[in-house]
Motif scaffolding. Structure first.
Motif, PDB file in Angstrom:
ATOM      1  N   THR A 215       7.753  13.589  18.429  1.00 13.79           N
ATOM      2  CA  THR A 215       6.453  14.160  19.080  1.00 13.79           C
ATOM      3  C   THR A 215       5.901  15.090  18.336  1.00 13.79           C
ATOM      4  O   THR A 215       4.652  15.192  18.135  1.00 13.79           O
ATOM      5  N   GLU A 216       6.509  15.883  17.373  1.00 19.65           N
ATOM      6  CA  GLU A 216       5.860  16.419  16.355  1.00 19.65           C
ATOM      7  C   GLU A 216       5.316  15.890  15.045  1.00 19.65           C
ATOM      8  O   GLU A 216       4.228  15.941  14.528  1.00 19.65           O
ATOM      9  N   MET A 217       6.312  14.751  14.707  1.00 16.89           N
ATOM     10  CA  MET A 217       6.020  14.335  13.243  1.00 16.89           C
ATOM     11  C   MET A 217       4.701  13.277  13.621  1.00 16.89           C
ATOM     12  O   MET A 217       3.875  13.421  12.635  1.00 16.89           O
ATOM     13  N   VAL A 218       4.633  12.733  14.633  1.00 17.13           N
ATOM     14  CA  VAL A 218       3.433  11.769  14.885  1.00 17.13           C
ATOM     15  C   VAL A 218       1.846  12.730  14.660  1.00 17.13           C
ATOM     16  O   VAL A 218       1.287  12.366  13.726  1.00 17.13           O
ATOM     17  N   ALA A 219       2.005  13.719  15.199  1.00 16.23           N
ATOM     18  CA  ALA A 219       0.960  14.659  15.289  1.00 16.23           C
ATOM     19  C   ALA A 219       0.733  15.150  13.796  1.00 16.23           C
ATOM     20  O   ALA A 219      -0.713  15.098  13.389  1.00 16.23           O
ATOM     21  N   GLN A 220       1.825  15.531  13.228  1.00 25.94           N
ATOM     22  CA  GLN A 220       1.448  15.983  11.726  1.00 25.94           C
ATOM     23  C   GLN A 220       1.252  14.738  10.741  1.00 25.94           C
ATOM     24  O   GLN A 220       0.311  14.899   9.828  1.00 25.94           O
ATOM     25  N   MET A 221       1.825  13.668  10.917  1.00 20.24           N
ATOM     26  CA  MET A 221       1.220  12.400  10.247  1.00 20.24           C
ATOM     27  C   MET A 221      -0.190  12.237  10.202  1.00 20.24           C
ATOM     28  O   MET A 221      -0.724  12.060   9.515  1.00 20.24           O
ATOM     29  N   LEU A 222      -0.553  12.178  11.526  1.00 24.13           N
ATOM     30  CA  LEU A 222      -2.023  11.882  11.740  1.00 24.13           C
ATOM     31  C   LEU A 222      -2.710  13.027  11.482  1.00 24.13           C
ATOM     32  O   LEU A 222      -4.101  12.735  10.925  1.00 24.13           O
ATOM     33  N   ALA A 223      -2.386  14.202  11.375  1.00 25.36           N
ATOM     34  CA  ALA A 223      -3.181  15.396  10.594  1.00 25.36           C
ATOM     35  C   ALA A 223      -3.092  15.204   9.173  1.00 25.36           C
ATOM     36  O   ALA A 223      -3.901  16.124   8.387  1.00 25.36           O
ATOM     37  N   GLY A 224      -2.517  14.107   8.524  1.00 23.92           N
ATOM     38  CA  GLY A 224      -2.524  14.280   6.994  1.00 23.92           C
ATOM     39  C   GLY A 224      -1.471  14.621   6.407  1.00 23.92           C
ATOM     40  O   GLY A 224      -1.347  14.668   5.089  1.00 23.92           O
TER      41      GLY A 224
ATOM     42  N   ASP B 105       0.849  -0.954   0.015  1.00 21.87           N
ATOM     43  CA  ASP B 105      -0.080  -0.053   0.082  1.00 21.87           C
ATOM     44  C   ASP B 105       0.967   1.459   0.144  1.00 21.87           C
ATOM     45  O   ASP B 105       0.278   2.450  -0.130  1.00 21.87           O
ATOM     46  N   LEU B 106       2.340   0.962  -0.048  1.00 27.06           N
ATOM     47  CA  LEU B 106       2.880   2.145   0.188  1.00 27.06           C
ATOM     48  C   LEU B 106       2.980   3.157  -1.255  1.00 27.06           C
ATOM     49  O   LEU B 106       3.888   4.307  -1.134  1.00 27.06           O
ATOM     50  N   ALA B 107       2.847   2.456  -2.206  1.00 24.66           N
ATOM     51  CA  ALA B 107       2.984   3.186  -3.719  1.00 24.66           C
ATOM     52  C   ALA B 107       2.176   4.524  -3.515  1.00 24.66           C
ATOM     53  O   ALA B 107       1.007   4.384  -3.177  1.00 24.66           O
ATOM     54  N   GLY B 108       3.028   5.602  -3.921  1.00 27.65           N
ATOM     55  CA  GLY B 108       2.282   6.661  -3.878  1.00 27.65           C
ATOM     56  C   GLY B 108       2.243   7.497  -2.496  1.00 27.65           C
ATOM     57  O   GLY B 108       1.645   8.412  -2.266  1.00 27.65           O
ATOM     58  N   ALA B 109       2.834   6.739  -1.644  1.00 31.14           N
ATOM     59  CA  ALA B 109       2.606   7.348  -0.239  1.00 31.14           C
ATOM     60  C   ALA B 109       3.848   8.561  -0.012  1.00 31.14           C
ATOM     61  O   ALA B 109       4.925   8.711  -0.714  1.00 31.14           O
ATOM     62  N   LYS B 110       3.651   9.350   1.144  1.00 28.13           N
ATOM     63  CA  LYS B 110       4.541  10.315   1.624  1.00 28.13           C
ATOM     64  C   LYS B 110       5.031   9.837   2.803  1.00 28.13           C
ATOM     65  O   LYS B 110       4.323  10.005   3.624  1.00 28.13           O
ATOM     66  N   LEU B 111       6.417   9.831   2.856  1.00 32.65           N
ATOM     67  CA  LEU B 111       6.920   9.519   4.209  1.00 32.65           C
ATOM     68  C   LEU B 111       7.798  10.231   4.589  1.00 32.65           C
ATOM     69  O   LEU B 111       8.611  11.252   3.814  1.00 32.65           O
ATOM     70  N   VAL B 112       8.182  10.163   5.881  1.00 32.37           N
ATOM     71  CA  VAL B 112       9.153  11.343   6.503  1.00 32.37           C
ATOM     72  C   VAL B 112      10.036  10.640   7.302  1.00 32.37           C
ATOM     73  O   VAL B 112       9.953   9.720   8.154  1.00 32.37           O
ATOM     74  N   SER B 113      11.489  11.113   7.401  1.00 35.16           N
ATOM     75  CA  SER B 113      12.541  10.446   8.075  1.00 35.16           C
ATOM     76  C   SER B 113      13.600  11.344   8.602  1.00 35.16           C
ATOM     77  O   SER B 113      13.581  12.544   8.258  1.00 35.16           O
TER      78      SER B 113
END
Length: 336
Positions: free
Chosen positions: A157-166, A115-123
Motif C-alpha cells: 500500500t505504501e510501495m505503490v504510492a512511492q513508486m508512482l511518485a518516482g 527497458d529495465l536496464a538502469g531501473a530502480k526496483l523494490v522488493s
C-alpha cells in the motif's frame, strides 16, 4: 504469527499447516474447507499458521515444525537443486501459472523487460518474484547487474504510492496482491499500473502448491490424500460462491478489506488458475515444465544437477481428474 484452529474430534490426526502469508483472499479455499468440515471428514485436525511469503513457506517446512504448507513450487525446485534433503514435496498444484510480476507505472518509460536496464526496483524480503529475477533475466536477455534493487518491508500500500511518485521504477510481487493493495491505497490499479509478468516472459514457472514434508508423506499417506480431497472441495466451493469464501477469510481476519480481497481472489482465479484448470481441473503439473524450471534455475544459479520431476512432485495423492475443481470463468485477471 497468528494461528487458526478449529477444535477437532478425539482421534483426528493433528496437521500443522504453514501458509504463504497473512490471512487473505487467495487462501480462501483452505478456510472454507475447514469451516465446512472437510478436513474433519478426512480425520484431520488442521491448524493454520500465517507465513511471510510463498517462497519462505518452503524454507520454513524444512524445520520439521509443519507437516503441510502452501509454498512456491519453483523455490522447491531450487532447494532440491541446491541439495536440501529436508525440502518438502509438492502434492497438489494450485497456481497453474506464475503470479509474479514487476509492476511499473503505466505510461512511464518501462514498457518491456529490455527497458529495465538502469531501473530502480523494490522488493519485500524473500519475495518469490525477486528470488526468481535471475531466471527472468535469463529468459528475457537482461543483465541483472544493470538493475538496482532495494529490499524493504514496507507494505505494498505504501510501495505503490512511492513508486508512482518516482522513488522507484518498479515493484516485485504478485500481480493480484499489488493490484489489490493499490486499491486499498486508493489507487486505480488498472489505470495506474503496467505489469511485466512471468506469465508473459517466463511462462514455464508455476506458483503456489500444496506441499507436505517427506516424513509425513511416508508415515501418513492416507492423510496426504485426505488433505488433497478436502482442499479440492474447498476450491470447488470457492469458485461456486466467492462471497462465502471471503467470509471464511474474514472470520480469521476481521479487519480484512473485503472489497480488495474479493478482487484479489477473483483475479487469482482468473490469472493464475484460469487456463488448464478451466479445461481439465486443478492439481496436476506437467513434467516437461518442471524440467524446464529446473534447467532455468540451475543455469541462473549455477547448480550442477537438476532434480527430476518425481523428486519435486508426487501426483499419487490427487483426486481423480473428473472430480478436480475447475475454474468457471477463465480470464486474464488484471492484465498487463
Amino acid at each position: 504469527m497468528a494461528q487458526t484452529h478449529m477444535a477437532g474430534r478425539a482421534g483426528d490426526l493433528p496437521v500443522r499447516f504453514i501458509l504463504n502469508t497473512f490471512y487473505s483472499g487467495p487462501q480462501a479455499w483452505f478456510f472454507l474447507a475447514q469451516d465446512r468440515g472437510y478436513f474433519a471428514q478426512e480425520g484431520l485436525d488442521v491448524t493454520f499458521t500465517e507465513g511471510t511469503s510463498l517462497a519462505k513457506a518452503v524454507t520454513t517446512m524444512t524445520s520439521g515444525t509443519f507437516e503441510a504448507g502452501y509454498g512456491d513450487l519453483n523455490e522447491l525446485v531450487r532447494m532440491r537443486a541446491a541439495g536440501v534433503s529436508a525440502a518438502p514435496v509438492g502434492v497438489m498444484a494450485i497456481h497453474n501459472r506464475p503470479p509474479y510480476t514487476i509492476a511499473v507505472a503505466r505510461g512511464g518509460r518501462i514498457r518491456t523487460p529490455g527497458d529495465l536496464a538502469g531501473a530502480k526496483l523494490v522488493s519485500h524480503p524473500q519475495d518469490a518474484a525477486w528470488l526468481l529475477f535471475p531466471e527472468f533475466c535469463r529468459a528475457t536477455g537482461i543483465d541483472p547487474d544493470s538493475v538496482d534493487i532495494t529490499i524493504s518491508s514496507a507494505p505494498h500500500t505504501e510501495m505503490v504510492a512511492q513508486m508512482l511518485a518516482g522513488e522507484w521504477d518498479g515493484i516485485f510481487g504478485f500481480v493480484n496482491t499489488i493490484a489489490a493493495q493499490a486499491i486499498e491505497a486508493g489507487v486505480d490499479a488498472r489505470a495506474a499500473l503496467h505489469h511485466l509478468t512471468w506469465i508473459d516472459h517466463a511462462p514455464a514457472f508455476y506458483g503456489g502448491a500444496l506441499m507436505v514434508s517427506r516424513a509425513f508423506r511416508a508415515a501418513q499417506p492416507r492423510a496426504v490424500a485426505g488433505l488433497c480431497r478436502a482442499i479440492n472441495r474447498g476450491l470447488a466451493d470457492t469458485v461456486a460462491d466467492i462471497d462465502a469464501a471471503i467470509a471464511a477469510v474474514a472470520r480469521r481476519n476481521p479487519a480484512l478489506d473485503r472489497a480488495a480481497n474479493r478482487a484479489r481472489l477473483l483475479g487469482t482465479l482468473a490469472l493464475e488458475m484460469g487456463d488448464e484448470a478451466a479445461r481439465r481441473g486443478l492439481g496436476d503439473v506437467e513434467d516437461a515444465r518442471l524440467r524446464e524450471i529446473a534447467r532455468l534455475i540451475c543455469e541462473a544459479k549455477g547448480y550442477a544437477k537438476a532434480p527430476a520431476p518425481d523428486d519435486i512432485f508426487d501426483r499419487r495423492f490427487l483426486v481423480p481428474p473428473e472430480l478436480r475443481a475447475k475454474m468457471a470463468n477463465p480470464g486474464s485477471g488484471w492484465g498487463a
